[in-house]
Design a protein around this motif. Structure first.
Motif, PDB file in Angstrom:
ATOM      1  N   ALA A   1       9.912 -11.991 -14.084  1.00  0.00           N
ATOM      2  CA  ALA A   1       9.423 -13.074 -14.940  1.00  0.00           C
ATOM      3  C   ALA A   1       8.599 -14.071 -14.145  1.00  0.00           C
ATOM      4  N   GLY A   2       7.743 -14.815 -14.872  1.00  0.00           N
ATOM      5  CA  GLY A   2       7.041 -15.938 -14.279  1.00  0.00           C
ATOM      6  C   GLY A   2       5.554 -15.772 -14.121  1.00  0.00           C
ATOM      7  N   THR A   3       5.047 -14.555 -14.156  1.00  0.00           N
ATOM      8  CA  THR A   3       3.609 -14.286 -14.079  1.00  0.00           C
ATOM      9  C   THR A   3       3.363 -12.890 -14.628  1.00  0.00           C
ATOM     10  N   CYS A   4       2.127 -12.628 -15.023  1.00  0.00           N
ATOM     11  CA  CYS A   4       1.777 -11.314 -15.562  1.00  0.00           C
ATOM     12  C   CYS A   4       1.215 -10.382 -14.493  1.00  0.00           C
ATOM     13  N   ASP A   5       0.927 -10.917 -13.316  1.00  0.00           N
ATOM     14  CA  ASP A   5       0.078 -10.183 -12.385  1.00  0.00           C
ATOM     15  C   ASP A   5       0.771  -9.827 -11.080  1.00  0.00           C
TER      16      ASP A   5
ATOM     17  N   LEU B   1       8.893  -9.109   2.488  1.00  0.00           N
ATOM     18  CA  LEU B   1       9.409 -10.100   3.432  1.00  0.00           C
ATOM     19  C   LEU B   1      10.572  -9.520   4.225  1.00  0.00           C
ATOM     20  N   ASP B   2      11.358  -8.681   3.578  1.00  0.00           N
ATOM     21  CA  ASP B   2      12.435  -7.927   4.227  1.00  0.00           C
ATOM     22  C   ASP B   2      12.792  -6.779   3.296  1.00  0.00           C
ATOM     23  N   GLY B   3      13.929  -6.147   3.511  1.00  0.00           N
ATOM     24  CA  GLY B   3      14.297  -5.013   2.680  1.00  0.00           C
ATOM     25  C   GLY B   3      14.715  -5.384   1.284  1.00  0.00           C
ATOM     26  N   THR B   4      14.872  -6.686   1.007  1.00  0.00           N
ATOM     27  CA  THR B   4      15.355  -7.150  -0.293  1.00  0.00           C
ATOM     28  C   THR B   4      14.329  -7.974  -1.045  1.00  0.00           C
ATOM     29  N   HIS B   5      13.514  -8.737  -0.347  1.00  0.00           N
ATOM     30  CA  HIS B   5      12.584  -9.678  -0.987  1.00  0.00           C
ATOM     31  C   HIS B   5      11.127  -9.259  -0.778  1.00  0.00           C
ATOM     32  N   PHE B   6      10.296  -9.569  -1.777  1.00  0.00           N
ATOM     33  CA  PHE B   6       8.864  -9.385  -1.614  1.00  0.00           C
ATOM     34  C   PHE B   6       8.120 -10.630  -2.065  1.00  0.00           C
ATOM     35  N   LEU B   7       6.962 -10.847  -1.461  1.00  0.00           N
ATOM     36  CA  LEU B   7       6.097 -11.977  -1.775  1.00  0.00           C
ATOM     37  C   LEU B   7       4.977 -11.490  -2.668  1.00  0.00           C
ATOM     38  N   ASN B   8       4.795 -12.159  -3.801  1.00  0.00           N
ATOM     39  CA  ASN B   8       3.799 -11.762  -4.799  1.00  0.00           C
ATOM     40  C   ASN B   8       2.673 -12.781  -4.886  1.00  0.00           C
ATOM     41  N   PHE B   9       1.430 -12.278  -4.929  1.00  0.00           N
ATOM     42  CA  PHE B   9       0.259 -13.093  -5.216  1.00  0.00           C
ATOM     43  C   PHE B   9      -0.337 -12.598  -6.530  1.00  0.00           C
ATOM     44  N   ASN B  10      -0.978 -13.494  -7.281  1.00  0.00           N
ATOM     45  CA  ASN B  10      -1.596 -13.039  -8.528  1.00  0.00           C
ATOM     46  C   ASN B  10      -3.030 -13.521  -8.620  1.00  0.00           C
ATOM     47  N   ASP B  11      -3.796 -12.903  -9.519  1.00  0.00           N
ATOM     48  CA  ASP B  11      -5.227 -13.195  -9.593  1.00  0.00           C
ATOM     49  C   ASP B  11      -5.592 -14.218 -10.665  1.00  0.00           C
ATOM     50  N   GLU B  12      -4.588 -14.901 -11.228  1.00  0.00           N
ATOM     51  CA  GLU B  12      -4.855 -15.913 -12.242  1.00  0.00           C
ATOM     52  C   GLU B  12      -4.593 -17.334 -11.744  1.00  0.00           C
ATOM     53  N   SER B  13      -3.809 -17.468 -10.682  1.00  0.00           N
ATOM     54  CA  SER B  13      -3.517 -18.792 -10.131  1.00  0.00           C
ATOM     55  C   SER B  13      -3.303 -18.659  -8.631  1.00  0.00           C
ATOM     56  N   GLN B  14      -3.156 -19.799  -7.961  1.00  0.00           N
ATOM     57  CA  GLN B  14      -2.945 -19.798  -6.517  1.00  0.00           C
ATOM     58  C   GLN B  14      -1.466 -20.042  -6.198  1.00  0.00           C
TER      59      GLN B  14
ATOM     60  N   THR C   1      -0.856  -3.097  -6.556  1.00  0.00           N
ATOM     61  CA  THR C   1      -0.263  -3.428  -5.254  1.00  0.00           C
ATOM     62  C   THR C   1       0.694  -2.329  -4.842  1.00  0.00           C
ATOM     63  N   VAL C   2       0.626  -1.935  -3.576  1.00  0.00           N
ATOM     64  CA  VAL C   2       1.583  -0.968  -3.027  1.00  0.00           C
ATOM     65  C   VAL C   2       2.280  -1.631  -1.845  1.00  0.00           C
ATOM     66  N   ILE C   3       3.619  -1.619  -1.857  1.00  0.00           N
ATOM     67  CA  ILE C   3       4.421  -2.285  -0.829  1.00  0.00           C
ATOM     68  C   ILE C   3       5.433  -1.298  -0.262  1.00  0.00           C
ATOM     69  N   PRO C   4       5.259  -0.846   0.972  1.00  0.00           N
ATOM     70  CA  PRO C   4       6.293  -0.018   1.601  1.00  0.00           C
ATOM     71  C   PRO C   4       7.567  -0.843   1.775  1.00  0.00           C
ATOM     72  N   ILE C   5       8.711  -0.283   1.427  1.00  0.00           N
ATOM     73  CA  ILE C   5       9.981  -0.987   1.576  1.00  0.00           C
ATOM     74  C   ILE C   5      10.494  -0.747   2.985  1.00  0.00           C
ATOM     75  N   PRO C   6      10.651  -1.806   3.792  1.00  0.00           N
ATOM     76  CA  PRO C   6      10.992  -1.636   5.211  1.00  0.00           C
ATOM     77  C   PRO C   6      12.244  -0.789   5.419  1.00  0.00           C
ATOM     78  N   GLY C   7      12.178   0.091   6.409  1.00  0.00           N
ATOM     79  CA  GLY C   7      13.324   0.881   6.788  1.00  0.00           C
ATOM     80  C   GLY C   7      13.615   2.059   5.887  1.00  0.00           C
ATOM     81  N   THR C   8      12.734   2.344   4.933  1.00  0.00           N
ATOM     82  CA  THR C   8      12.957   3.452   4.010  1.00  0.00           C
ATOM     83  C   THR C   8      11.645   4.197   3.787  1.00  0.00           C
TER      84      THR C   8
END
Length: 559
Positions: A249-253, A260-273, A515-522
């Motif tokens: 939730a929170g953005t469409c993009d 960031l680690d094996g549990t968290h990821f950082l998301n950027f979107n193309d509609e806002s900064q 977006t493609v994000i390799p999950i660390p350690g897997t």
């Protein structure tokens, strides 16, 4: 005498952002909420000392131009110089290698440093470079890597002998112990050694232009604490889900992102900064959010159009589309290239803005900024950019204009920049950037070469280097608004080597994988979808209230 090696310098960091305390805390199923956090560890490799007194995994030797057939694999001191004997212009170089197999292959390297004991000072900077050819300590010479194999070029200076990216440098104004932190390219090399031990051929310390000889103690030196040492800080993340999909939730993009680690990821979107931190696999709002407008010199009414990101060590490079808006209007906010430095652990990690450039595409259109200028590609990009003209409707990014949507680290150093539009004939277009750290510090961008990739006639929609796969993962798709086809590919990152299709991808209605994000350690890979045009309550998601916006992902295993 050989080609000069130039060192880049990073500027003082400009601003600080804290990803913490600025967004709702997400909740979800207990099994996900209890995901394990990464535990950071530090391992040093030094003969007779660490990881244990039994360690004997260091290899070192000097090779010299003056006596080109001499082997110095058992010397207790080794030297680097660009002029030994004085006035001859002949070089000495030092080769080092450490066995790092004590670190698990699925570990993520966070920092690394080389410690040397200097026995003869040299107030000149000598650089470390990755060796890419195997060598034998008691056989290596200026002429040969071992008794059966010559270097491609004498002094380990040919294609296939070494990479040219600087990993770090030492300047010793006096004798004593020196610690050399490895830069982002250096971390990528150590990560490769950890993930793929067969790729570990060590480093060479050299500079042909220096006449002040540097001498250091070797692994054979009697005082163990003075022997060469490599220290690696790393963490081992828990595995992510094997397959599945989650709605966030929170953005469409899901336009850009990194792990960031094996549990968290950082998301950027193309509609806002706005940067958002999510718990992977947890269907909820971001655990933290942060606006980047002020740090990037933008206002809330600007649209930067973030498209992709690439993590190298603890630095995250981010590119916007470098494209006009949908009406073909030139807007300065959409031509940004910047970097964030990560410290701490998610979800309370901090991001520090390391620098911003607005000239990436402009520099790319100047052939003098290329190591291997491709006149056809430069002309194509110039005709599809026309940066001197404010409005050109037909150069909208999903029509005929330039549109960058891919960014990935390369194993050889530097970054790969991937174009959704234009294509070079039927091939997707990649341009290599050799000095990303210098660019965000204010220097002119330097480009290596243009690479054409056969992705079935499609452009690039996302890219990421995967240490687990030792490959660049690619997302392909149409350059326009067509609903497919989309696919996931693996590519070695080597020019001339064709990508291999992993699988076709199906997207939710009115969306696309971006977006493609390799999950660390897997071997698991997370694909994020841009769902701005997906219908929500009869209208497009990006036009809905923030509480109604969401995007989805797909987790797939890539062997």
């Amino acid at each position: 005498m050989r080609g000069a090696k130039r060192f880049g310098k990073c500027a003082t960091m400009a601003a600080i952002l804290f990803v913490g305390g600025c967004g709702p805390t997400a909740t979800g199923p207990e099994s996900l909420a209890e995901s394990s956090q990464a535990v950071t560890q530090s391992t040093s490799f030094q003969d007779g000392v660490s990881p244990s007194t039994a360690y004997a995994g260091t290899r070192d030797a000097m090779i010299e131009e003056e006596d080109s057939n001499a082997n110095h694999g058992t010397d207790s001191s080794l030297s680097a110089s660009g002029d030994t004997p004085a006035g001859s212009g002949n070089e000495n170089e030092i080769l080092f290698q450490w066995d790092v197999s004590a670190i698990p292959t699925n570990a993520t390297v966070r920092s690394a440093s080389i410690v040397l004991t200097v026995s003869d000072k040299a107030d000149q900077a000598y650089g470390f470079f990755e060796l890419t050819r195997a060598w034998t300590e008691r056989q290596v010479t200026w002429e040969q890597a071992d008794s059966s194999h010559d270097w491609a070029s004498k002094g380990a200076d040919g294609a296939g002998d070494r990479n040219t990216a600087l990993l770090g440098s030492i300047r010793a104004a006096s004798t004593g112990t020196y610690t050399v932190p490895l830069n982002a390219q250096g971390l990528a090399v150590v990560q490769k050694w950890v993930s793929a031990p067969a790729s570990n051929h060590g480093v060479v310390l050299s500079d042909k232009d220096h006449d002040n000889r540097l001498e250091v103690r070797s692994r054979e030196y009697s005082t163990r604490a003075s022997r060469p040492k490599l220290t690696v800080t790393w963490d081992l993340d828990g595995p992510g889900p094997v397959t599945g999909t989650t709605t966030y939730a929170g953005t469409c993009d899901g336009s850009g992102g990194v792990a960031l680690d094996g549990t968290h990821f950082l998301n950027f979107n193309d509609e806002s900064q706005t940067a958002r931190v999510y718990v992977r696999g947890q269907a909820s709002a971001p655990v933290q959010t942060r606006e980047l407008n002020s740090a990037l010199g933008l206002s809330s009414s600007d649209e930067a159009d973030f498209e992709d990101a690439a993590r190298v060590g603890n630095r995250i490079f981010v590119t916007t589309s470098q494209a006009r808006n949908k009406n073909g209007v030139l807007q300065a906010s959409r031509y940004k290239f910047f970097a964030l430095d990560v410290s701490g652990t998610a979800p309370q990690a901090s991001l520090q803005v390391a620098g911003v450039s607005s000239n990436l595409l402009k520099d790319m259109l100047d052939a003098s900024n290329w190591n291997q200028p491709d006149a056809t590609v430069i002309s194509l990009l110039a005709s599809r950019s026309r940066l001197s003209e404010s409005t050109v409707p037909e150069l909208a990014p999903k029509e005929q204009g330039t549109n960058i949507e891919g960014l990935a680290a390369l194993p050889s150093g530097g970054l790969a920049i991937g174009f959704r539009n234009p294509q070079a004939g039927s091939s997707a277009l990649v341009v290599t950037l050799t000095n990303p750290d210098a660019v965000i510090a204010g220097s002119r961008a330097r480009f290596g070469q243009a690479i054409r990739l056969d992705l079935g006639g499609q452009g690039l929609r996302g890219m990421a280097w995967s240490a687990a796969h030792q490959a660049v993962l690619l997302l392909s798709g149409p350059h326009d608004e067509s609903s497919g086809p989309f696919a996931l590919w693996k590519w070695s990152g080597v020019p001339g080597v064709a990508p291999v299709k992993v699988r076709d991808l199906s997207a939710p209605s009115d969306s696309a994988p971006e977006t493609v994000i390799p999950i660390p350690g897997t071997q698991d890979v997370q694909v994020l979808f841009d769902m701005g045009a997906h219908l929500v309550g009869g209208g497009e998601c990006k036009a809905a209230s923030a509480s109604s916006q969401s995007f989805t992902d797909l987790i797939v295993r890539v062997e």
